[in-house]
Design a protein around this motif. Sequence first.
Motif, short mmCIF file in Angstrom:
data_model
loop_
_atom_site.label_atom_id
_atom_site.label_comp_id
_atom_site.label_asym_id
_atom_site.label_seq_id
_atom_site.Cartn_x
_atom_site.Cartn_y
_atom_site.Cartn_z
N ASP A 1 1.00 -1.57 0.30
CA ASP A 1 0.45 0.27 0.08
C ASP A 1 0.85 1.27 0.58
OD1 ASP A 1 -2.14 -1.79 0.10
OD2 ASP A 1 -2.80 -1.41 1.68
N ALA A 2 2.14 0.81 0.99
CA ALA A 2 3.23 2.15 0.92
C ALA A 2 3.41 2.99 -0.36
CB ALA A 2 3.43 1.90 2.39
N LYS A 3 3.83 1.50 -1.10
CA LYS A 3 4.36 0.97 -1.81
C LYS A 3 4.51 2.02 -3.20
CE LYS A 3 6.58 -1.76 -5.81
NZ LYS A 3 7.44 -2.79 -5.82
N THR A 4 2.31 1.88 -3.14
CA THR A 4 1.80 2.33 -4.26
C THR A 4 1.33 3.57 -4.17
OG1 THR A 4 0.64 -0.06 -4.40
CG2 THR A 4 -0.59 1.65 -5.26
N GLU A 5 0.90 4.05 -2.91
CA GLU A 5 0.73 5.48 -2.74
C GLU A 5 2.62 6.44 -3.18
OE1 GLU A 5 -1.67 7.41 -1.65
OE2 GLU A 5 -2.64 5.39 -1.97
N ALA A 56 4.61 10.05 -8.38
CA ALA A 56 5.28 10.29 -9.56
C ALA A 56 4.68 11.19 -9.94
CB ALA A 56 6.51 8.95 -9.49
N ILE A 57 2.88 11.23 -10.57
CA ILE A 57 2.27 11.79 -11.32
C ILE A 57 2.40 13.19 -11.21
CG2 ILE A 57 0.19 11.35 -12.93
CD1 ILE A 57 -0.45 8.33 -11.80
N PRO A 58 1.81 13.94 -10.17
CA PRO A 58 2.12 15.20 -10.65
C PRO A 58 3.10 15.39 -10.92
CG PRO A 58 1.53 14.24 -8.42
CD PRO A 58 1.40 13.39 -9.16
N ILE A 59 4.15 14.71 -9.89
CA ILE A 59 5.47 15.40 -9.94
C ILE A 59 6.55 15.54 -11.58
CG2 ILE A 59 7.90 14.49 -9.65
CD1 ILE A 59 6.69 13.93 -6.36
N ALA A 60 6.08 14.46 -12.59
CA ALA A 60 5.78 13.88 -13.31
C ALA A 60 5.47 15.67 -14.64
CB ALA A 60 5.56 13.11 -13.93
N ALA A 61 3.57 15.64 -14.07
CA ALA A 61 3.34 16.62 -14.44
C ALA A 61 4.36 18.59 -14.31
CB ALA A 61 1.93 17.10 -14.16
N PHE A 106 7.26 11.30 -21.66
CA PHE A 106 7.13 9.91 -22.02
C PHE A 106 7.67 9.00 -20.27
CE2 PHE A 106 9.10 10.40 -25.82
CZ PHE A 106 8.39 9.67 -26.46
N GLN A 107 8.05 10.23 -19.65
CA GLN A 107 8.22 10.29 -18.56
C GLN A 107 6.99 10.23 -17.24
OE1 GLN A 107 10.84 13.27 -17.23
NE2 GLN A 107 12.77 12.19 -17.77
N ALA A 108 5.75 11.35 -18.06
CA ALA A 108 4.52 11.34 -18.05
C ALA A 108 3.89 9.91 -17.69
CB ALA A 108 4.07 12.67 -17.96
N ASP A 126 3.21 2.92 -14.31
CA ASP A 126 3.91 2.84 -12.85
C ASP A 126 2.72 2.61 -11.97
OD1 ASP A 126 6.30 2.18 -14.79
OD2 ASP A 126 7.29 4.09 -13.54
N TYR A 127 2.37 3.26 -11.84
CA TYR A 127 1.51 3.59 -10.87
C TYR A 127 0.47 2.24 -11.27
CZ TYR A 127 -2.86 5.18 -8.04
OH TYR A 127 -3.68 5.06 -7.44
N LYS A 128 -0.14 2.67 -12.30
CA LYS A 128 -0.95 0.94 -12.97
C LYS A 128 -0.95 -0.01 -12.51
CE LYS A 128 -3.94 -0.56 -16.84
NZ LYS A 128 -4.85 -0.80 -18.11
N VAL A 129 0.76 -0.68 -12.38
CA VAL A 129 1.42 -2.03 -11.96
C VAL A 129 1.34 -1.90 -10.86
CG1 VAL A 129 3.40 -3.14 -12.19
CG2 VAL A 129 2.65 -1.97 -14.27
N ALA A 130 1.17 -0.81 -9.99
CA ALA A 130 1.27 -0.74 -8.40
C ALA A 130 0.27 -1.30 -8.29
CB ALA A 130 1.47 0.21 -7.60
N GLN A 131 -1.28 -1.34 -8.82
CA GLN A 131 -2.28 -1.32 -7.91
C GLN A 131 -2.80 -2.74 -8.80
OE1 GLN A 131 -4.20 2.08 -11.41
NE2 GLN A 131 -4.55 2.86 -8.31
N LEU A 132 -2.36 -2.96 -9.82
CA LEU A 132 -2.59 -4.69 -10.68
C LEU A 132 -1.83 -5.22 -8.88
CD1 LEU A 132 -2.22 -4.39 -14.17
CD2 LEU A 132 -4.56 -4.78 -12.52
N GLU A 133 -0.11 -5.15 -8.57
CA GLU A 133 -0.06 -5.62 -8.02
C GLU A 133 -1.09 -5.82 -6.45
OE1 GLU A 133 3.97 -4.33 -7.71
OE2 GLU A 133 5.01 -5.11 -9.27
#
Length: 226
Positions: free
Chosen positions: A52-56, A61-66, A114-116, A122-129
């Motif tokens: 859970d902490a890893k996913t958060e 990273a999403i807003p940081i990339a923006a 590409f970074q965004a 990465d977030y989607k993968v974390a949610q699936l995991e």
Amino acid sequence: MKNLFKIALTALMLLSVESYAQESIIPEIKYADLEKYIDLAKQNYTKIKILDAKTESIKTAIPIAAVSYLDPFSGSYFYRPTGKTVIDPLNPYNVNGFQFGINLNLGAYLQKPFQAKKAKYDYKVAQLEQKDNEIQVTLEVKKRYYDYIQQIAALKIFTQSAQDSKSVAESLRNRFEKGEITLEAYNQSRIIQTNAFTSKIQAEANYLRAKDLLEEIVGQKLSDIK
């Protein structure tokens, strides 16, 4: 030898009575309790908390990339006092007052989309995991719960068997003291009794281990769960 055969047969019949009395553990399964254990495991289990902490963390990273779209840009300014001569042999384009400039790192700027996108994937993968881990934890709770119920049933069986074998041994001891059976037959009953109590002790250990494993994944003592 005939008496010995009768003794062994009687003991085996007594040790089998309780086994036949409970032919299935399915009626002992309480699905309401199982659901509670699954919910508690999802809340308390350390591996769930870590993921859970890893996913958060990955989500941030999403807003940081923006925001990082501004990183390739840099600003600068130059000020030349108005009292100075405009003509500058080193820089004839230099003028009096403030001069502003904006620099762009084109390579870094082109990487931003590409970074965004990578941050979102990465977030989607974390949610699936995270979902997969919850499924695995659910299955593990069920496995440990079923084993716990199995060990309770086994402990009841071996406890009853130990009690029965003790009764048989005491009865045969009285008969031996009266001279009704041989020493060999009496000793055989003692061996059966010893084996029954050894099995009971092993069943107790198995029960405690199963209980500890279930409590470990649930995160609470079973006695504290309402």
